[in-house]
Scaffold this motif. Structure first.
Motif, PDB file in Angstrom:
ATOM      1  N   VAL A   3       0.840  -1.200   0.000  1.00 24.28           N
ATOM      2  CA  VAL A   3       0.000   0.000   0.000  1.00 24.28           C
ATOM      3  C   VAL A   3       0.875   1.250   0.000  1.00 24.28           C
ATOM      4  O   VAL A   3       0.664   2.181  -0.787  1.00 24.28           O
ATOM      5  CB  VAL A   3      -0.948   0.001   1.219  1.00 24.28           C
ATOM      6  N   THR A   4       1.877   1.297   0.880  1.00 25.09           N
ATOM      7  CA  THR A   4       2.729   2.486   0.946  1.00 25.09           C
ATOM      8  C   THR A   4       3.572   2.637  -0.317  1.00 25.09           C
ATOM      9  O   THR A   4       3.810   3.758  -0.773  1.00 25.09           O
ATOM     10  CB  THR A   4       3.628   2.445   2.189  1.00 25.09           C
ATOM     11  N   ALA A   5       4.013   1.524  -0.899  1.00 25.07           N
ATOM     12  CA  ALA A   5       4.762   1.613  -2.157  1.00 25.07           C
ATOM     13  C   ALA A   5       3.891   2.194  -3.265  1.00 25.07           C
ATOM     14  O   ALA A   5       4.356   2.981  -4.102  1.00 25.07           O
ATOM     15  CB  ALA A   5       5.282   0.236  -2.555  1.00 25.07           C
ATOM     16  N   THR A   6       2.608   1.831  -3.279  1.00 27.11           N
ATOM     17  CA  THR A   6       1.687   2.374  -4.279  1.00 27.11           C
ATOM     18  C   THR A   6       1.464   3.863  -4.061  1.00 27.11           C
ATOM     19  O   THR A   6       1.404   4.645  -5.023  1.00 27.11           O
ATOM     20  CB  THR A   6       0.341   1.625  -4.224  1.00 27.11           C
ATOM     21  N   LEU A   7       1.353   4.283  -2.807  1.00 29.54           N
ATOM     22  CA  LEU A   7       1.215   5.708  -2.504  1.00 29.54           C
ATOM     23  C   LEU A   7       2.381   6.500  -3.080  1.00 29.54           C
ATOM     24  O   LEU A   7       2.199   7.537  -3.726  1.00 29.54           O
ATOM     25  CB  LEU A   7       1.163   5.918  -0.993  1.00 29.54           C
ATOM     26  N   ILE A   8       3.590   6.017  -2.847  1.00 23.43           N
ATOM     27  CA  ILE A   8       4.783   6.722  -3.313  1.00 23.43           C
ATOM     28  C   ILE A   8       4.848   6.716  -4.835  1.00 23.43           C
ATOM     29  O   ILE A   8       5.149   7.731  -5.472  1.00 23.43           O
ATOM     30  CB  ILE A   8       6.038   6.092  -2.697  1.00 23.43           C
ATOM     31  N   ARG A   9       4.544   5.576  -5.444  1.00 22.07           N
ATOM     32  CA  ARG A   9       4.579   5.496  -6.910  1.00 22.07           C
ATOM     33  C   ARG A   9       3.593   6.468  -7.534  1.00 22.07           C
ATOM     34  O   ARG A   9       3.918   7.177  -8.486  1.00 22.07           O
ATOM     35  CB  ARG A   9       4.260   4.067  -7.364  1.00 22.07           C
TER      36      ARG A   9
END
Length: 532
Positions: free
Chosen positions: A265-271
């Motif tokens: 989830v956090t990786a998607t936020l950053i991407r």
């Protein structure tokens, strides 16, 4: 002629103006350069990091382009100041104004009254959304009005936890418990809005579903993340396990899968933030800061501290203060040179405030445990806080990590090793795997598992070149294995990362951060003889 001696006057109420002591107008023509002076004049100590300034003035550009734009603005600013250019002071990471040589109208006692008839930075031509948001807050503060708070949903930071097809019986209970654990982690670590049911007008950024099955003590669970209204698949994970009860804290496979969801989830936020030009909200700042923290690069960690501060300014949560505690504990224990952000008083202050704000947040409790243990040597309080952290969220590997370290400090080495192995298992898909590897290296060293300790230290050293602890332990372990060439090779790396390093300090200095080595048989006078 100026009424304020030899100081540069910066007027912010009304049109921005810079006036020299002799009365000459030095206001730069460029809108962004004017904005640079406004930002510095309103900052604590008239100082900000380059990263912070870039994000306020060029939030729609990539890091290299924003850095180049800031450099150009600084050139224009110095040219405008002319003989007063020394007032603008810069380092590789910060920009500031000489506090002894500037006068700012907002600091006068009657500034509040004058703000009623004069607009802050009147006629500002800067359109960057981050700068406009900052300016709106300043204008609201000066007028006495409360600025509108941007909600996570307004920024598209929402996630749908799918419970629209409930399954009865143990299978449904297991899936529900899993989703509860993920929701707890996301609520603790982010400001995302959690949506529990399909709403006719909702358009969540992500949706999470989970399916479970149990049969004769054997079980499996599959979780899936989908993105946007077209439900594009982002990630999926499946685990199988032996299930003997309903306590999640006793099932490391399910805890690992729950943590995997959080990481994705956090990786998607950053991407998504890197691909779009939307505002950089508190959650994103904190997630970027956490990644910078665990590079163990001093400059990156200084930027991380600024990002945590900005996150807290936007959304005053205890978890952001907890990460500032963690950063300071790491720098104090590792004896980093350079910027002083490791004062024990500040660590205690941040930890206490974080506990006031979020007393049930597992990351806050873990940070407070580390502060009690490593700053005050209060091992009883550290263990109690760590146990509360595990109970609050057993899917947080930092909770198990601090509990393991507290056991280690109390001399309970075998249980400490088991706890560190659990932390590593839960967090093994994390970008910070080297942190868990090093934790296992510590406990393996104390329990005499030297080959295992070497493997963990080698893994950590390979992932992060600036991480000093694995290099210290590898030096001693290689020497113990009579691999002197490898020991000298690692020592050269360590001397580069830590210029004050010496074998004598590692063996004889009681304050040197290698306690587990000293409790084992590795850091001894024999080590000095082998590598002399």
């Amino acid at each position: 002629m100026s009424d304020h001696g030899d100081k540069l006057e910066i007027t912010l109420l009304g049109p921005l103006a810079l006036t020299a002591p002799g009365g000459d107008v030095l206001t730069p023509k460029g809108a962004k350069t004017q904005g640079l002076f406004a930002l510095l004049a309103c900052s604590p100590g008239y100082s900000r990091s380059r990263v912070w300034l870039q994000e306020k003035l060029w939030s729609d550009r990539g890091r290299p382009q924003a850095a180049a734009s800031l450099r150009q603005a600084l050139i224009e600013a110095r040219k405008a100041l002319g003989p007063l250019e020394a007032i603008l002071q810069t380092t590789r990471t910060t920009v500031q104004l000489d506090t002894s040589r500037v006068w700012i109208d907002l600091e006068e006692p009657d500034a509040g009254d004058r703000a009623k008839s004069a607009e802050f930075f009147e006629g500002c031509r800067i359109r960057d959304p981050e700068f406009r948001a900052w300016m709106d807050v300043k204008r609201a503060e000066l007028s006495g009005a409360a600025p509108a708070r941007v909600t996570p949903a307004a920024l598209g930071r929402s996630i749908l936890i799918r419970r629209d097809r409930p399954v009865a019986g143990p299978d449904g209970l297991l899936a529900s418990m899993f989703l509860d654990t993920v929701e707890k982690t996301l609520t603790e670590a982010t400001s995302m809005q959690i949506v529990h049911a399909e709403a006719a007008r909702s358009n969540p950024m992500l949706s999470l579903s989970a399916e479970a099955f149990l049969d004769s003590g054997q079980g499996g669970l599959r979780a899936a993340l989908e993105e946007g209204e077209f439900q594009r698949s982002v990630w999926g994970g499946t685990v199988s396990f032996t299930f003997g009860g309903t306590d999640f804290a006793d099932n490391p496979e399910l805890l690992k899968l729950a943590h995997d969801v959080y990481e994705n989830v956090t990786a998607t936020l950053i991407r998504r933030n890197q691909a779009e030009t939307a505002s950089f909200d508190a959650t994103l700042r904190a997630q970027m800061a956490i990644r910078k923290l665990f590079t163990f690069n001093p400059e990156e960690q200084a930027e991380a501290d600024q990002l945590f501060l900005q996150a807290f300014e936007r959304d005053p949560r205890g978890s952001y203060l907890a990460w500032r505690v963690m950063l300071r504990v790491i720098r104090q224990v590792e004896q980093h040179d350079g910027i002083d952000i490791g004062m024990p008083e500040e660590i205690d202050e941040f930890a206490a405030r974080a506990l006031e704000l979020e007393p049930s947040n597992s990351m806050v409790l873990a940070a407070a445990s580390n502060a009690a243990m490593l700053v005050r040597d209060d091992f009883l309080a550290a263990r109690e806080l760590a146990e509360r952290s595990v109970r609050a969220n057993p899917a947080n590997p930092f909770s198990w990590d601090c509990l393991g370290i507290s056991h280690l400090m109390e001399g309970r080495s075998e249980s400490a090793h088991r706890l560190q192995l659990r932390a590593r298992h839960i967090g093994q898909s994390s970008p910070f795997k080297h942190w868990w590897d090093m934790g296992c290296c510590l406990t393996a060293t104390v329990t005499g598992r030297f080959e295992e300790a070497r493997q963990y230290a080698e893994a950590a050293a390979a992932l992060v070149p600036d991480f000093r602890p694995p290099l210290r332990y590898l030096t001693a372990i290689y020497a113990n294995e009579r691999r002197t060439d490898d020991a000298y090779r690692v020592m050269r790396r360590l001397n580069t990362a830590e210029p004050r390093f010496s074998l004598d300090r590692m063996v004889n200095d009681p304050d040197y951060p290698a306690a587990a080595l000293k409790r084992s048989t590795l850091a001894s006078k024999e080590l000095l003889q082998i590598l002399r």
